[in-house]
Scaffold this motif. Sequence first.
Motif, PDB file in Angstrom:
ATOM      1  N   LYS A  45       0.858  -1.179   0.000  1.00 41.70           N
ATOM      2  CA  LYS A  45       0.000   0.000   0.000  1.00 41.70           C
ATOM      3  C   LYS A  45       0.898   1.235   0.000  1.00 41.70           C
ATOM      4  CE  LYS A  45      -3.854   2.216   2.430  1.00 41.70           C
ATOM      5  NZ  LYS A  45      -3.744   3.366   1.636  1.00 41.70           N
ATOM      6  N   PHE A  46       0.811   2.033  -1.044  1.00 41.47           N
ATOM      7  CA  PHE A  46       1.611   3.243  -1.162  1.00 41.47           C
ATOM      8  C   PHE A  46       0.873   4.413  -0.524  1.00 41.47           C
ATOM      9  CE2 PHE A  46       3.181   0.570  -4.562  1.00 41.47           C
ATOM     10  CZ  PHE A  46       4.554   0.743  -4.470  1.00 41.47           C
ATOM     11  N   GLU A  47       1.626   5.296   0.116  1.00 39.65           N
ATOM     12  CA  GLU A  47       1.081   6.508   0.707  1.00 39.65           C
ATOM     13  C   GLU A  47       1.886   7.704   0.203  1.00 39.65           C
ATOM     14  OE1 GLU A  47       0.760   6.140   4.944  1.00 39.65           O
ATOM     15  OE2 GLU A  47      -0.160   4.165   4.796  1.00 39.65           O
ATOM     16  N   VAL A  48       1.862   7.909  -1.088  1.00 41.22           N
ATOM     17  CA  VAL A  48       2.638   8.957  -1.738  1.00 41.22           C
ATOM     18  C   VAL A  48       1.829  10.244  -1.770  1.00 41.22           C
ATOM     19  CG1 VAL A  48       3.617   9.665  -3.963  1.00 41.22           C
ATOM     20  CG2 VAL A  48       3.998   7.348  -3.102  1.00 41.22           C
ATOM     21  N   GLU A  49       2.448  11.334  -1.313  1.00 38.16           N
ATOM     22  CA  GLU A  49       1.792  12.641  -1.331  1.00 38.16           C
ATOM     23  C   GLU A  49       1.821  13.253  -2.726  1.00 38.16           C
ATOM     24  OE1 GLU A  49       3.493  15.160   1.688  1.00 38.16           O
ATOM     25  OE2 GLU A  49       3.382  13.550   3.169  1.00 38.16           O
ATOM     26  N   LYS A  50       2.985  13.165  -3.380  1.00 35.27           N
ATOM     27  CA  LYS A  50       3.089  13.716  -4.732  1.00 35.27           C
ATOM     28  C   LYS A  50       4.325  13.188  -5.437  1.00 35.27           C
ATOM     29  CE  LYS A  50       5.712  17.865  -3.626  1.00 35.27           C
ATOM     30  NZ  LYS A  50       5.828  19.292  -3.791  1.00 35.27           N
ATOM     31  N   ILE A  51       4.260  13.215  -6.758  1.00 29.67           N
ATOM     32  CA  ILE A  51       5.419  12.920  -7.587  1.00 29.67           C
ATOM     33  C   ILE A  51       6.133  14.247  -7.802  1.00 29.67           C
ATOM     34  CG2 ILE A  51       6.214  12.170  -9.858  1.00 29.67           C
ATOM     35  CD1 ILE A  51       3.783  10.300  -9.982  1.00 29.67           C
ATOM     36  N   GLY A  52       7.407  14.297  -7.426  1.00 27.98           N
ATOM     37  CA  GLY A  52       8.157  15.544  -7.535  1.00 27.98           C
ATOM     38  C   GLY A  52       8.990  15.646  -8.791  1.00 27.98           C
ATOM     39  N   LEU A  53       9.420  14.506  -9.331  1.00 27.21           N
ATOM     40  CA  LEU A  53      10.324  14.531 -10.483  1.00 27.21           C
ATOM     41  C   LEU A  53      10.259  13.193 -11.203  1.00 27.21           C
ATOM     42  CD1 LEU A  53      12.806  15.897 -11.980  1.00 27.21           C
ATOM     43  CD2 LEU A  53      14.228  14.626 -10.371  1.00 27.21           C
ATOM     44  N   ILE A  54      10.253  13.266 -12.510  1.00 29.22           N
ATOM     45  CA  ILE A  54      10.423  12.068 -13.336  1.00 29.22           C
ATOM     46  C   ILE A  54      11.521  12.389 -14.330  1.00 29.22           C
ATOM     47  CG2 ILE A  54       9.401  10.487 -15.015  1.00 29.22           C
ATOM     48  CD1 ILE A  54       6.685  11.128 -13.779  1.00 29.22           C
ATOM     49  N   LYS A  55      12.542  11.561 -14.337  1.00 31.11           N
ATOM     50  CA  LYS A  55      13.684  11.788 -15.210  1.00 31.11           C
ATOM     51  C   LYS A  55      13.936  10.527 -16.027  1.00 31.11           C
ATOM     52  CE  LYS A  55      18.614  12.727 -15.086  1.00 31.11           C
ATOM     53  NZ  LYS A  55      19.774  12.910 -14.210  1.00 31.11           N
ATOM     54  N   GLU A  59      16.128   5.362 -23.027  1.00 31.75           N
ATOM     55  CA  GLU A  59      14.777   5.127 -23.530  1.00 31.75           C
ATOM     56  C   GLU A  59      13.980   4.151 -22.676  1.00 31.75           C
ATOM     57  OE1 GLU A  59      12.443   3.780 -27.626  1.00 31.75           O
ATOM     58  OE2 GLU A  59      14.634   3.778 -27.584  1.00 31.75           O
ATOM     59  N   TYR A  60      14.674   3.284 -21.917  1.00 36.93           N
ATOM     60  CA  TYR A  60      13.994   2.205 -21.215  1.00 36.93           C
ATOM     61  C   TYR A  60      14.097   2.265 -19.693  1.00 36.93           C
ATOM     62  CZ  TYR A  60      14.076   0.368 -25.937  1.00 36.93           C
ATOM     63  OH  TYR A  60      13.936   0.226 -27.281  1.00 36.93           O
ATOM     64  N   ASP A  61      14.549   3.367 -19.150  1.00 35.37           N
ATOM     65  CA  ASP A  61      14.662   3.526 -17.705  1.00 35.37           C
ATOM     66  C   ASP A  61      14.242   4.928 -17.311  1.00 35.37           C
ATOM     67  OD1 ASP A  61      16.128   1.010 -16.765  1.00 35.37           O
ATOM     68  OD2 ASP A  61      17.468   1.730 -18.345  1.00 35.37           O
ATOM     69  N   CYS A  62      13.576   5.033 -16.167  1.00 37.85           N
ATOM     70  CA  CYS A  62      13.268   6.356 -15.629  1.00 37.85           C
ATOM     71  C   CYS A  62      13.430   6.324 -14.119  1.00 37.85           C
ATOM     72  CB  CYS A  62      11.882   6.834 -16.045  1.00 37.85           C
ATOM     73  SG  CYS A  62      10.512   5.854 -15.457  1.00 37.85           S
ATOM     74  N   ASP A  63      13.666   7.501 -13.563  1.00 35.30           N
ATOM     75  CA  ASP A  63      13.795   7.680 -12.130  1.00 35.30           C
ATOM     76  C   ASP A  63      12.618   8.538 -11.694  1.00 35.30           C
ATOM     77  OD1 ASP A  63      15.015   7.470  -9.637  1.00 35.30           O
ATOM     78  OD2 ASP A  63      16.191   9.289  -9.918  1.00 35.30           O
ATOM     79  N   VAL A  64      11.845   8.050 -10.726  1.00 32.68           N
ATOM     80  CA  VAL A  64      10.672   8.762 -10.239  1.00 32.68           C
ATOM     81  C   VAL A  64      10.917   9.104  -8.770  1.00 32.68           C
ATOM     82  CG1 VAL A  64       8.173   8.656  -9.880  1.00 32.68           C
ATOM     83  CG2 VAL A  64       9.204   7.452 -11.823  1.00 32.68           C
ATOM     84  N   VAL A  65      10.926  10.408  -8.464  1.00 29.99           N
ATOM     85  CA  VAL A  65      11.139  10.868  -7.102  1.00 29.99           C
ATOM     86  C   VAL A  65       9.798  11.313  -6.534  1.00 29.99           C
ATOM     87  CG1 VAL A  65      12.327  12.538  -5.628  1.00 29.99           C
ATOM     88  CG2 VAL A  65      13.507  11.560  -7.610  1.00 29.99           C
TER      89      VAL A  65
END
Length: 109
Positions: A45-55, A59-65
Amino acid sequence: MLNRESSKPMESFEVCHHGMKSLFDNYPKKDFFNKSVLNDVKEVKFEVEKIGLIKMIGEYDCDVVVKDHKGHRSYRVKLEKNSSFPLHYKIVDVKGQKIVSSYQWRDEL
């Protein structure tokens, strides 16, 4: 599910963004994910307030903060491309880690 602006399948960034948003909302959409990822997160169960950054990292990898009640976390997301997928990309792996370096995030300046 197709891109709203056109009838083309989504780009890798869009799949990363919309897929992870659905995961953080605790309703992962199956078109975005490999079955093994859906099985792995079934009990999470995720309790994420917001996505701050997607980098995008290639082409096949991303970092989501994201920010949650414990601080900031980074998720490394791996994508697979295949024209047989409805969106041409699927998320095949997600690994999270807490961001611990004090210089990376500061809520107070």
